[in-house]
Write a protein that holds these residues in place. Structure first.
Motif, PDB file in Angstrom:
ATOM      1  N   THR A 244      -4.189  -2.100  -4.294  1.00 29.41           N
ATOM      2  CA  THR A 244      -5.034  -2.777  -5.278  1.00 29.41           C
ATOM      3  C   THR A 244      -6.399  -3.071  -4.664  1.00 29.41           C
ATOM      4  O   THR A 244      -6.501  -3.558  -3.540  1.00 29.41           O
TER       5      THR A 244
ATOM      6  N   LEU B 262      -7.927 -14.700  -0.083  1.00 27.73           N
ATOM      7  CA  LEU B 262      -7.235 -13.666  -0.858  1.00 27.73           C
ATOM      8  C   LEU B 262      -6.479 -12.703   0.058  1.00 27.73           C
ATOM      9  O   LEU B 262      -5.342 -12.318  -0.235  1.00 27.73           O
ATOM     10  N   ARG B 263      -7.105 -12.332   1.170  1.00 26.10           N
ATOM     11  CA  ARG B 263      -6.446 -11.416   2.111  1.00 26.10           C
ATOM     12  C   ARG B 263      -5.192 -12.056   2.704  1.00 26.10           C
ATOM     13  O   ARG B 263      -4.194 -11.376   2.950  1.00 26.10           O
TER      14      ARG B 263
ATOM     15  N   TRP C 270      -2.609 -12.041  -0.150  1.00 24.36           N
ATOM     16  CA  TRP C 270      -2.301 -10.714  -0.693  1.00 24.36           C
ATOM     17  C   TRP C 270      -2.678  -9.658   0.342  1.00 24.36           C
ATOM     18  O   TRP C 270      -3.733  -9.031   0.255  1.00 24.36           O
TER      19      TRP C 270
ATOM     20  N   LEU D 110      -4.225  -6.284  -0.643  1.00 28.65           N
ATOM     21  CA  LEU D 110      -5.443  -6.249  -1.441  1.00 28.65           C
ATOM     22  C   LEU D 110      -6.601  -5.716  -0.598  1.00 28.65           C
ATOM     23  O   LEU D 110      -6.868  -6.217   0.487  1.00 28.65           O
TER      24      LEU D 110
ATOM     25  N   VAL E 104      -3.030 -15.355  -7.865  1.00 30.23           N
ATOM     26  CA  VAL E 104      -2.622 -14.127  -7.176  1.00 30.23           C
ATOM     27  C   VAL E 104      -1.242 -13.682  -7.650  1.00 30.23           C
ATOM     28  O   VAL E 104      -1.020 -12.500  -7.931  1.00 30.23           O
TER      29      VAL E 104
ATOM     30  N   GLN F  48      -0.399 -10.116  -9.478  1.00 24.66           N
ATOM     31  CA  GLN F  48       0.566  -9.175  -8.894  1.00 24.66           C
ATOM     32  C   GLN F  48       1.642  -8.785  -9.895  1.00 24.66           C
ATOM     33  O   GLN F  48       2.180  -7.673  -9.841  1.00 24.66           O
TER      34      GLN F  48
END
Length: 244
Positions: free
Chosen positions: A2, A21-22, A25, A28, A110, A114
Motif C-alpha cells: 500500500t 504511520l510507519r 503499518w 505502508l 489505520v 487496512q
C-alpha cells in the motif's frame, strides 16, 4: 504494498505523522511528502498513491481542493476544522483525523484503512457540504486594540501579517498591531486575489509588493513599496510569483 502521500505545510507535523504511520503499518510505503497543495496534486498525478493524508489548510490549494484531483486514491483529511466540517465528513463516510492526532485515533484510522476493500467513497457530498464555508465573504477590516481603545484597521492598510507565537502581528505603513487570530485561521478569511502566504509565518498584501529579489545564496526576498521590511519568500510558496 500500500502506498501513501502525506501533504502538510508544517514539515515537523508531516514527518511525525509519517513516522507514526510507519510504526503502525510496517507495510505502508509513503511515496511522497508534499509541503503545499500544488505539490500534493503533482504527487497524486505522478505517484497515484492508494492513500492520501491531506491537511485541509495548506497554501496554494487547500486539502479540499487537492482531494478533487484524487481519483482512485482514498483520502484521509487531517484537520483542525470545527464540528461543521467533521459532520460533513462523517455523513459522507470520509476518513479524517482531528489535530492534534492521538495515538489511539491514528491506530483506529489505520485499522479501518487496512480493512477497507471497497472503492474510495465519492468526495462530492463532503465537499459540497463545505462549500458555504469556502464562499464566505472575505474580511474587509480588522478590530485591533490600541491602548485603552479599539480601532478598525482596513485590510487595504495592511502590508503584511506575521506570526508571533500564538498571535499575529498586523503591520501597516506606520504601525504594528497584535491580534489573537492565528495566521492559518486568518488566511482562510482573506481574499486570495489580494493576499498570499509567502512563508510559513508571513502573509503579504500583494498590492504592497514592489519586487522580488534573489540574494547571493539563492534565497528569494520580497521587497515592499511603502516599507523597509524585507520578507523571506519560501521555496514552497515561490510558484505564486512565477508570472510576476
Amino acid at each position: 504494498m500500500t502506498t501513501a502521500l502525506i501533504a502538510d505545510d508544517e514539515p515537523l507535523l508531516a514527518a511525525n505523522l509519517a513516522e507514526r504511520l510507519r510504526a503502525l503499518w510496517p507495510g505502508l510505503d509513503i511515496v511522497a511528502i508534499a509541503a503545499n497543495g500544488v505539490e500534493a496534486v503533482a504527487a497524486l498525478h505522478a505517484r497515484r498513491p492508494d492513500l492520501a493524508f491531506l491537511d485541509i489548510r495548506m497554501p496554494g490549494l487547500t486539502g479540499l481542493q487537492v482531494a478533487q484531483a484524487a481519483r482512485d486514491t482514498r483520502v484521509v483529511f487531517v484537520t483542525a476544522y470545527d464540528e461543521y466540517a467533521l459532520h460533513a465528513f462523517e455523513h459522507a463516510a470520509i476518513d479524517y483525523l482531528l489535530k492534534p492526532v492521538t495515538d489511539a485515533r491514528l491506530a483506529q484510522c489505520v485499522g479501518r484503512l487496512q480493512r477497507q476493500t471497497a472503492a474510495p467513497p465519492d468526495l462530492a457530498a463532503a465537499l459540497a457540504a463545505l462549500a458555504p464555508r469556502a464562499t464566505a465573504p472575505a474580511l474587509s477590516w480588522l478590530t485591533v486594540g490600541h491602548g485603552d481603545t479599539t480601532r478598525l484597521v482596513a485590510l487595504d492598510e495592511v502590508l503584511y501579517f506575521e506570526a508571533s507565537q500564538k498571535y499575529t502581528d498586523v503591520v501597516t505603513r506606520s504601525e504594528r498591531h497584535l491580534i489573537r487570530t492565528p495566521l492559518k485561521e486568518l488566511l482562510l478569511q482573506l481574499d486570495p486575489a489580494r493576499f498570499a502566504q509567502i512563508h510559513r509565518g508571513i502573509i503579504v498584501n500583494l498590492g504592497a509588493v514592489a519586487h522580488i529579489q534573489r540574494d547571493l545564496l539563492g534565497r528569494q526576498q520580497v521587497h515592499l513599496k511603502l516599507h523597509d521590511a524585507v520578507l523571506p519568500l519560501s521555496r514552497s510558496y515561490a510558484h505564486q510569483f512565477k508570472l510576476m
